[in-house]
Design a protein around this motif. Structure first.
Motif, mmCIF file in Angstrom:
data_model
loop_
_atom_site.group_PDB
_atom_site.id
_atom_site.type_symbol
_atom_site.label_atom_id
_atom_site.label_comp_id
_atom_site.label_asym_id
_atom_site.label_seq_id
_atom_site.Cartn_x
_atom_site.Cartn_y
_atom_site.Cartn_z
ATOM 1 N N UNK A 104 36.872 36.245 46.031
ATOM 2 C CA UNK A 104 36.252 37.544 46.298
ATOM 3 C C UNK A 104 36.451 38.530 45.167
ATOM 4 N N UNK A 105 35.496 39.426 45.049
ATOM 5 C CA UNK A 105 35.603 40.546 44.122
ATOM 6 C C UNK A 105 36.150 41.729 44.909
ATOM 7 N N UNK A 106 36.895 42.633 44.330
ATOM 8 C CA UNK A 106 37.378 42.583 42.956
ATOM 9 C C UNK A 106 38.434 41.474 42.804
ATOM 10 N N UNK A 107 38.547 40.945 41.610
ATOM 11 C CA UNK A 107 39.507 39.872 41.359
ATOM 12 C C UNK A 107 40.505 40.307 40.308
ATOM 13 N N UNK A 108 41.625 39.613 40.295
ATOM 14 C CA UNK A 108 42.612 39.837 39.247
ATOM 15 C C UNK A 108 42.173 38.996 38.053
ATOM 16 N N UNK A 109 42.028 39.576 36.854
ATOM 17 C CA UNK A 109 41.588 38.790 35.694
ATOM 18 C C UNK A 109 42.399 37.509 35.486
ATOM 19 N N UNK A 110 43.710 37.576 35.649
ATOM 20 C CA UNK A 110 44.546 36.376 35.456
ATOM 21 C C UNK A 110 44.183 35.274 36.455
ATOM 22 N N UNK A 111 43.886 35.705 37.674
ATOM 23 C CA UNK A 111 43.543 34.708 38.698
ATOM 24 C C UNK A 111 42.200 34.053 38.413
ATOM 25 N N UNK B 158 35.099 46.340 41.028
ATOM 26 C CA UNK B 158 35.380 45.129 40.242
ATOM 27 C C UNK B 158 35.346 45.464 38.754
ATOM 28 N N UNK B 161 38.359 47.740 37.905
ATOM 29 C CA UNK B 161 39.606 46.972 37.939
ATOM 30 C C UNK B 161 39.734 46.061 36.718
ATOM 31 N N UNK B 226 50.779 35.289 43.248
ATOM 32 C CA UNK B 226 49.653 36.155 42.849
ATOM 33 C C UNK B 226 49.665 37.461 43.639
#
Lengths: 124, 384
Positions: A104-111, B158, B161, B226
């Motif tokens: 899902x968005x928003x996402x963590x860039x690292x993930x 998004x 972020x 995470x």
């Protein structure tokens, strides 16, 4: 060897920001702003992975996924579905339709990078 | 239609033994459909609303079994519900049926309860039918609206972020100390907004099918790590040690990844929020003998008075007075944790006392042990 990710997404902002994350991690990025264009680019550029949005004008992500998986030219490319909208049992549905993953968005860039690394090159 | 008509002329002999000693109710005036079958499945009683919904007539129905009646989809659904409820003779489901006459789509709540005779023995079943089409359509519109709102809010979020995270990482060049501080604040506020949107959507879809767990197999310890990252800065800023103590072996679980993430983040957020500066928050995972993995979030913070332990999971409940409290929040975090964990067939346990820190835990069954049905119980019913 440079690995290519194709982003199929109608929101320019998401394309630009996702492209920034992927390029910083060393991936080459192609993009398409709708499903039809995405399918054409998947055939012409043969990406190593597709990031696919669901809510798009024209053919939506589900239909795009169906067509990518039905076509022998593109069926082996791993597809990760990414969406900002709630879809009842969206993860189950995308897996059943042949997607490699769903997030899902928003996402963590690292993930995002971890997920792309996990599935890229894994022909399905 | 009055009570006397129903009780005296529209009841079969087998039904009379069930209803004669009970207070008579004007079944004709009840808006819900009411139907009664005896132990042999013979229709003993039916009111006007049930006739209309089931597309049957009383004359043709009384004294015959449901199986003998040729009628629409709802009658078939009632038969299925009776069969499903048979062992305990109770149950309720909303069924989706098409009315024969015009093919209109109806949503009907079918509820089955045991019918007892004068001696209290189960002698048949009562079936009540309520047309909930209007409520269903309202809920559907609300869910669709919420889903669109969430999409419209999450899309720009998004971008914000991703850009702010990349800036914080230095991907767009080195930042000065004030710049890094501002970007760090943007990242924090984005996370806060993200959680608020999640809560809004969650609250709106809690009672609908949208909330049913979207089951997939994933590595739980990876998700825990995470989920914790989002709180590293908040913890570091206050000198709190945020540590993961995770089992070394693989912990694949079959669960709703997004929901479990929300539950974990709500627990970690609370622990960090209610920890004293310089405190400790530990998230641990342990594989239990019953092939489940227990997740525990523990802190050595303010703790919770045991008299509030049951109430902290209530919607909007907060231990602190909203007007004088020191910590922000909507009072929904633990309510969501409980809803999510219970939807996965498990329970949340709390171990806490004032001044003695808090420990919250729940368990998920390991995927190699999980049944394959796509149902909440498919995620593994656990004792907690």
């Amino acid at each position: 060897m440079e690995r290519t990710v194709l982003i199929i997404e109608d929101e320019k902002l998401i394309i630009v920001s996702t492209q920034m994350v992927l390029e910083a991690a060393g991936f080459r990025v192609e993009s398409a702003v709708n499903g039809e264009e995405g399918i054409q680019k998947a055939k012409s550029t043969r990406p190593d992975l597709v990031l696919l949005d669901i809510m798009m004008p024209g053919i939506d992500g589900w239909e795009t996924l169906t067509r990518l998986k039905r076509d022998p030219e593109t069926s082996g490319i791993p597809v990760i579905v990414f969406t900002a909208r709630e879809h009842a049992r969206g993860h189950q549905k995308s897996t059943e339709m042949g997607a490699a993953d769903y997030f899902r968005k928003p996402f963590e860039p690292d993930e995002l990078i971890e997920l792309v690394e996990k599935h890229i090159g894994q022909s399905v | 239609m009055n009570a006397a008509v129903i009780a005296d002329s529209e009841c079969s002999a087998s039904a009379r033994s069930l209803v004669d000693d009970r207070p008579r109710t004007d079944l004709g005036a009840i808006q819900d459909g009411v139907l009664m079958v005896d132990a042999h499945g013979v229709v003993a009683l039916v009111n006007a609303a049930a006739e209309e919904l089931l597309e049957i007539s009383t004359i043709a129905t009384l004294g015959r079994t449901l199986g003998e009646l040729a009628a629409g989809e709802l009658l078939a659904a009632v038969r299925a519900e009776l069969a499903l409820a048979a062992p305990r003779r109770s149950g309720a489901h909303v069924v989706e049926v098409h009315r024969s006459v015009d093919q209109a789509l109806l949503f009907v709540r079918v509820r089955v309860r045991p019918a007892r005779d004068a001696s209290g023995r189960i002698a048949g079943s009562f079936v009540s039918l309520r047309d909930v089409t209007a409520e269903h359509k309202v809920a559907e519109r609300k869910n669709r609206y919420l889903s669109i709102v969430a999409h419209e809010l999450r899309t720009p979020l998004t971008g914000i972020k991703t850009f702010s995270t990349m800036m914080a990482k230095g991907a767009l060049g080195a930042l000065s100390t004030p710049q890094a501080s501002v970007v760090g604040s943007i990242c924090e506020q984005v996370l806060r907004l993200e959680h608020q949107i999640d809560k809004l959507v969650h609250l709106g879809t809690l009672d609908s099918d949208e909330f049913a767990p979207d089951l997939a197999v994933f590595e739980l310890c990876e998700l825990i790590a995470q989920s914790m990252r989002a709180f590293e800065k908040a913890a570091t800023d206050r000198g709190i040690e945020l540590r993961a103590d995770l089992c070394a072996t693989a912990t694949p679980v079959r669960a709703d990844r997004a929901q479990i993430r929300r539950a974990l983040q709500a627990l970690v957020e609370n622990s960090v929020k209610f920890s004293r500066d310089g405190g400790h928050v530990v998230v641990s995972s342990t594989i239990r003998d019953d092939r489940s993995v227990e997740i525990t979030v523990a802190d050595d913070g303010a703790g919770i008075d045991p008299r509030y332990h049951a109430r902290i999971f209530e919607k909007f409940f907060q231990v602190e007075d909203p007007l004088t409290r020191h910590h922000g929040g909507s009072g929904l975090g633990l309510f969501f944790v409980k809803s999510i964990v219970e939807a996965h067939g498990s329970v949340v346990r709390v171990d806490s006392r004032l001044g003695g820190g808090s420990k919250f835990s729940f368990a998920l069954r390991l995927a190699d042990d999980a049944p394959s049905e796509h149902t909440p119980s498919g995620a593994g019913g656990l004792p907690g």
